[in-house]
Design a protein around this motif. Sequence first.
Motif, short mmCIF file in Angstrom:
data_model
loop_
_atom_site.label_atom_id
_atom_site.label_comp_id
_atom_site.label_asym_id
_atom_site.label_seq_id
_atom_site.Cartn_x
_atom_site.Cartn_y
_atom_site.Cartn_z
N PRO A 55 4.72 -34.67 -59.59
CA PRO A 55 5.37 -35.74 -60.36
C PRO A 55 4.57 -36.04 -61.62
CG PRO A 55 4.33 -36.63 -58.38
CD PRO A 55 4.13 -35.15 -58.35
N LEU A 56 5.25 -36.11 -62.76
CA LEU A 56 4.57 -36.29 -64.05
C LEU A 56 5.04 -37.54 -64.79
CD1 LEU A 56 4.61 -32.53 -65.04
CD2 LEU A 56 2.64 -33.85 -64.28
N GLY A 57 5.74 -38.43 -64.10
CA GLY A 57 6.14 -39.70 -64.68
C GLY A 57 6.96 -39.55 -65.94
N ASP A 58 6.56 -40.27 -66.98
CA ASP A 58 7.32 -40.24 -68.23
C ASP A 58 6.73 -39.27 -69.26
OD1 ASP A 58 5.06 -41.64 -68.89
OD2 ASP A 58 6.10 -43.42 -69.62
N HIS A 71 19.82 -24.65 -58.17
CA HIS A 71 19.58 -23.96 -56.91
C HIS A 71 18.60 -22.80 -57.10
CE1 HIS A 71 22.70 -26.31 -54.99
NE2 HIS A 71 23.46 -26.07 -56.05
N PRO A 72 17.32 -23.12 -57.32
CA PRO A 72 16.32 -22.06 -57.51
C PRO A 72 16.05 -21.30 -56.22
CG PRO A 72 15.26 -24.20 -57.39
CD PRO A 72 16.73 -24.45 -57.38
N ALA A 73 15.53 -20.10 -56.38
CA ALA A 73 15.16 -19.25 -55.25
C ALA A 73 13.70 -19.49 -54.87
CB ALA A 73 15.36 -17.78 -55.63
N PRO A 74 13.32 -19.10 -53.64
CA PRO A 74 11.91 -19.17 -53.27
C PRO A 74 11.07 -18.39 -54.28
CG PRO A 74 13.25 -18.73 -51.34
CD PRO A 74 14.16 -18.62 -52.54
N GLY A 75 9.97 -18.98 -54.70
CA GLY A 75 9.09 -18.34 -55.68
C GLY A 75 9.38 -18.74 -57.11
N HIS A 76 10.43 -19.49 -57.34
CA HIS A 76 10.71 -19.99 -58.69
C HIS A 76 9.92 -21.27 -58.92
CE1 HIS A 76 14.88 -17.90 -59.30
NE2 HIS A 76 13.89 -17.05 -59.07
N ILE A 77 9.41 -21.40 -60.13
CA ILE A 77 8.70 -22.62 -60.55
C ILE A 77 9.45 -23.15 -61.76
CG2 ILE A 77 6.52 -23.58 -61.39
CD1 ILE A 77 5.10 -21.32 -59.79
N LEU A 78 9.78 -24.44 -61.69
CA LEU A 78 10.63 -25.07 -62.69
C LEU A 78 9.94 -26.26 -63.34
CD1 LEU A 78 12.54 -23.65 -60.55
CD2 LEU A 78 14.23 -25.32 -61.18
N LEU A 79 10.37 -26.58 -64.54
CA LEU A 79 9.98 -27.82 -65.20
C LEU A 79 11.23 -28.65 -65.44
CD1 LEU A 79 7.93 -29.66 -66.82
CD2 LEU A 79 8.81 -28.49 -68.84
N TYR A 80 11.22 -29.86 -64.91
CA TYR A 80 12.27 -30.82 -65.25
C TYR A 80 11.70 -31.67 -66.38
CZ TYR A 80 15.60 -34.61 -65.12
OH TYR A 80 16.54 -35.54 -65.47
N PRO A 81 12.27 -31.57 -67.60
CA PRO A 81 11.66 -32.24 -68.76
C PRO A 81 11.91 -33.74 -68.84
CG PRO A 81 13.58 -30.98 -69.46
CD PRO A 81 13.38 -30.71 -68.00
N GLY A 82 12.54 -34.30 -67.82
CA GLY A 82 12.78 -35.74 -67.82
C GLY A 82 14.20 -36.06 -68.23
N GLY A 83 14.53 -37.34 -68.08
CA GLY A 83 15.89 -37.79 -68.41
C GLY A 83 16.37 -38.74 -67.35
N TYR A 84 17.15 -38.23 -66.40
CA TYR A 84 17.68 -39.07 -65.33
C TYR A 84 16.61 -39.44 -64.30
CZ TYR A 84 22.25 -37.96 -67.14
OH TYR A 84 23.34 -37.84 -67.95
N GLU A 86 12.12 -38.66 -63.30
CA GLU A 86 10.84 -38.44 -63.98
C GLU A 86 10.59 -36.96 -64.24
OE1 GLU A 86 7.15 -38.98 -61.48
OE2 GLU A 86 8.66 -39.67 -60.05
N THR A 87 9.73 -36.69 -65.20
CA THR A 87 9.30 -35.34 -65.52
C THR A 87 8.56 -34.78 -64.30
OG1 THR A 87 9.09 -35.96 -67.83
CG2 THR A 87 7.94 -33.96 -67.14
N GLU A 88 8.77 -33.49 -64.01
CA GLU A 88 8.10 -32.90 -62.86
C GLU A 88 8.09 -31.38 -62.92
OE1 GLU A 88 10.79 -32.57 -59.11
OE2 GLU A 88 11.37 -34.44 -60.12
N LEU A 89 7.15 -30.81 -62.17
CA LEU A 89 7.15 -29.38 -61.87
C LEU A 89 7.68 -29.22 -60.46
CD1 LEU A 89 3.66 -28.16 -63.16
CD2 LEU A 89 5.89 -27.70 -64.17
N LEU A 90 8.48 -28.20 -60.22
CA LEU A 90 9.04 -27.93 -58.91
C LEU A 90 8.64 -26.52 -58.51
CD1 LEU A 90 10.99 -28.93 -56.64
CD2 LEU A 90 12.82 -27.80 -57.91
#
Length: 144
Positions: A55-58, A71-84, A86-90
Amino acid sequence: MSTSDLVLVKAGPYQFLARFESKDAPKTVAMFRKLLPYRQKLIHVRWSGEGLWVPLGDKDFGVGFENQTTHPAPGHILLYPGGYSETELLFCYGGVSFASKMGPLSANHFLTIVAGNENLRPLGERVLWHGAQDVTFDVADEAT
């Protein structure tokens, strides 16, 4: 594949090799390269299934959406850049339907584990049953 496209990921007692998705997520990859080496803690996701997150907050990394998936696959790493939410790595280790308490989300798939996949589930279960684990992302060298 050159070593400049590879990232060494150390998470808990495990080690993985990941490939940047430079063609499909160039802005996210360029931003993340500048952060290396990047150290955080992985915790288990709340809503999304078999995944770990940072979790990366704001935090605003200045990138929008690209190569996004819900719907990422096992082994995928994602960045949610924020919006709805908090910002996060998955960090996905199994079945994931990316979401928050606000509902379904999509995030930028920018890294894919290419070696060490057999340890994805053990890492996920370790975080689930034993708590937060250190994670480090760094440039892979020739010896990796």
